[in-house]
Design an enzyme around this catalytic site. Sequence first.
Site, PDB file in Angstrom:
ATOM      1  N   ASP A   1      12.375   3.528  -1.881  1.00 51.13           N
ATOM      2  CA  ASP A   1      12.646   2.886  -2.594  1.00 51.13           C
ATOM      3  C   ASP A   1      11.746   2.436  -3.726  1.00 51.13           C
ATOM      4  O   ASP A   1      10.742   2.463  -3.683  1.00 51.13           O
ATOM      5  CB  ASP A   1      12.399   1.071  -1.563  1.00 51.13           C
TER       6      ASP A   1
ATOM      7  N   GLU B   1       9.226  -0.876   1.817  1.00 47.71           N
ATOM      8  CA  GLU B   1       8.091  -1.395   1.360  1.00 47.71           C
ATOM      9  C   GLU B   1       7.963  -2.054  -0.016  1.00 47.71           C
ATOM     10  O   GLU B   1       7.146  -3.468  -0.158  1.00 47.71           O
ATOM     11  CB  GLU B   1       7.657   0.436   0.733  1.00 47.71           C
TER      12      GLU B   1
HETATM   13  N1  BES Z   1       1.545   1.791  -3.686  1.00 49.00           N
HETATM   14  C1  BES Z   1       1.465   0.434  -4.029  1.00 49.00           C
HETATM   15  C2  BES Z   1       0.129  -0.239  -3.723  1.00 49.00           C
HETATM   16  C3  BES Z   1      -0.735  -0.006  -4.782  1.00 49.00           C
HETATM   17  C4  BES Z   1      -0.747   0.743  -6.022  1.00 49.00           C
HETATM   18  C5  BES Z   1      -2.118   0.117  -3.530  1.00 49.00           C
HETATM   19  C6  BES Z   1      -1.804   1.378  -6.590  1.00 49.00           C
HETATM   20  C7  BES Z   1      -3.027   0.632  -4.042  1.00 49.00           C
HETATM   21  C8  BES Z   1      -2.910   1.518  -5.974  1.00 49.00           C
HETATM   22  C9  BES Z   1       2.997  -0.152  -3.574  1.00 49.00           C
HETATM   23  O1  BES Z   1       3.875   0.476  -3.610  1.00 49.00           O
HETATM   24  C10 BES Z   1       3.247  -1.178  -3.721  1.00 49.00           C
HETATM   25  O2  BES Z   1       3.400  -1.656  -5.113  1.00 49.00           O
HETATM   26  N2  BES Z   1       2.541  -3.101  -2.879  1.00 49.00           N
HETATM   27  C11 BES Z   1       3.067  -3.672  -3.324  1.00 49.00           C
HETATM   28  C12 BES Z   1       2.815  -5.138  -2.300  1.00 49.00           C
HETATM   29  C13 BES Z   1       3.634  -5.747  -1.615  1.00 49.00           C
HETATM   30  C14 BES Z   1       5.301  -5.479  -2.681  1.00 49.00           C
HETATM   31  C15 BES Z   1       4.012  -6.699  -0.724  1.00 49.00           C
HETATM   32  C16 BES Z   1       2.277  -4.344  -3.672  1.00 49.00           C
HETATM   33  O3  BES Z   1       0.990  -3.995  -4.497  1.00 49.00           O
HETATM   34  O4  BES Z   1       2.327  -5.373  -5.372  1.00 49.00           O
HETATM   35 MN    MN Z   2       3.803   2.120  -3.492  1.00 53.10          MN
HETATM   36 MN    MN Z   3       5.563  -0.031  -5.846  1.00 48.90          MN
END
Ligand code: BES
Ligand code: MN
Ligand code: MN
Length: 455
Positions: free
Chosen positions: A88, A152
């Site tokens: 997603d 996610e």
């Molecule tokens: N891939 C990201 C998280 C990420 C990006 C970690 C870059 C480290 C470096 C993930 O898809 C994301 O965006 N997670 C969200 C989580 C939330 C929706 C619960 C976030 O970090 O905002």
């Molecule tokens: Mn991600």
């Molecule tokens: Mn993300």
Amino acid sequence: MQQLQSYLEQNKDRFLEELLDLLRIPSVSADPAFAKDVRKTAEFIQQKLNEAGADNVELFETDGHPIVYGEKIVGEGLPTVLVYGHYDVQPADPYELWDSEPFNPVVKDGKIYARGACDDKGQMYMHLKAFEAMMHEASLPCNVKFLIEGEEEVGSDNLEPFLEKYADKLACDIVLVSDTSMISNEIPSVTVGLRGIACVEVEVTGANRDLHSGVYGGGVANPINVLSDMIASLMDENKHITIPGFYDNVVEVSAIDRAAMAETPFDLSEYKNDLDIDDIQGEAGYSTLERTSIRPTLDVNGMWGGYTGEGFKTVLPSKAYAKISMRLVPNQTSDEITALFKKHFESIAPPSVKVEVKPHHGGEPAVTPTDSIAYQAASAACEHTFGRKPIPTRGGGSIPIVSLFKHILNADTILLGFGLDSDAIHSPNEHYGLFNYYKGIETIPYFYDELVKRS
Ligand code: BES
Ligand code: MN
Ligand code: MN
């Protein structure tokens, strides 16, 4: 490895074409209008897993978007890697700020531009292609299980019960995830920590209706003004969060670890240039790298109310809203921080307004060990393909499921990401370098090899 490398070389163009096909399906999990496309994306992954030679490939229904599973078990005594990724993507808004259409990928200057190019379709798909190559060359050295989810970006709510229910099916020695970034294309890194997150929405209500701002202005609380004051008070002049108890469970990183972090390459002027800002800001006493990884934060993600249309409408709005997220570090928990926020926010509201705090999704921080076989395998794999050892770094983003892998499956996670912080994930013009895509596909088989060698 020689044969594998030539297979990768020969199939390069097709690997790219397939990723572009995947990027054309707008799998925005947050918006119900895209639900059909989200499912189509799951089916695409399912088909590609089958074609690559995975067994027991299945699409599992959830209360939200489907989860794709597939596996290849090559030997009882061999280690098992659980590959996790998400298909997603974040919404593409604002569309007008994209130089090309978000769901019509283009390759420009060696980069693929599309929503999800890096986060996480591009990075997740590297694993399918590396797997395909290992299957084709009969060189898969251990067991692999794929767990690719579609929620996610909206908090992975349905994945937790899935892990509980299928804990035996998902049993593994290590989880492998490519959904983070590295320092640069020349300096590889392995992410060894992620922040947690606590999300809340607040609603401030003043009078029972919008009021004429001349007739009532000055005499009745304006909820947007009040909300602004309240938000401003959540941080002091040192950018320290003022919520009582907020830092109580924060684990201070040791002086030794901070000294190691200070060695991480970081170019402040490049950082400012990339963002077009004249200065940075943040919590007193911490470096930018520390502020964005080992320290908790509080940020307003959106704020609305009143009249924002064409021209002007002079009103005292009845309501004001904000969405606020807090990034968490060990040992803060999202439930505890959400409760502290709610209690504090309600307590600082003046009697002229009513305040409601609605908790949203959350996720826990995670730290992974560097003295493990799996970390050494990741390090050796990078050494093969980058010609140097990766630097362990703490990431600032959140992948809530990682801490649940530890708690439910008792498995640590290797965060072997190939993106760059400048890839504009969640932003307009998200992109992923061809270098990074191919480098990932090349590095992954080495990880399996090095893991088996050490097991
Ligand atoms: N891939 C990201 C998280 C990420 C990006 C970690 C870059 C480290 C470096 C993930 O898809 C994301 O965006 N997670 C969200 C989580 C939330 C929706 C619960 C976030 O970090 O905002
Ligand atoms: Mn991600
Ligand atoms: Mn993300």
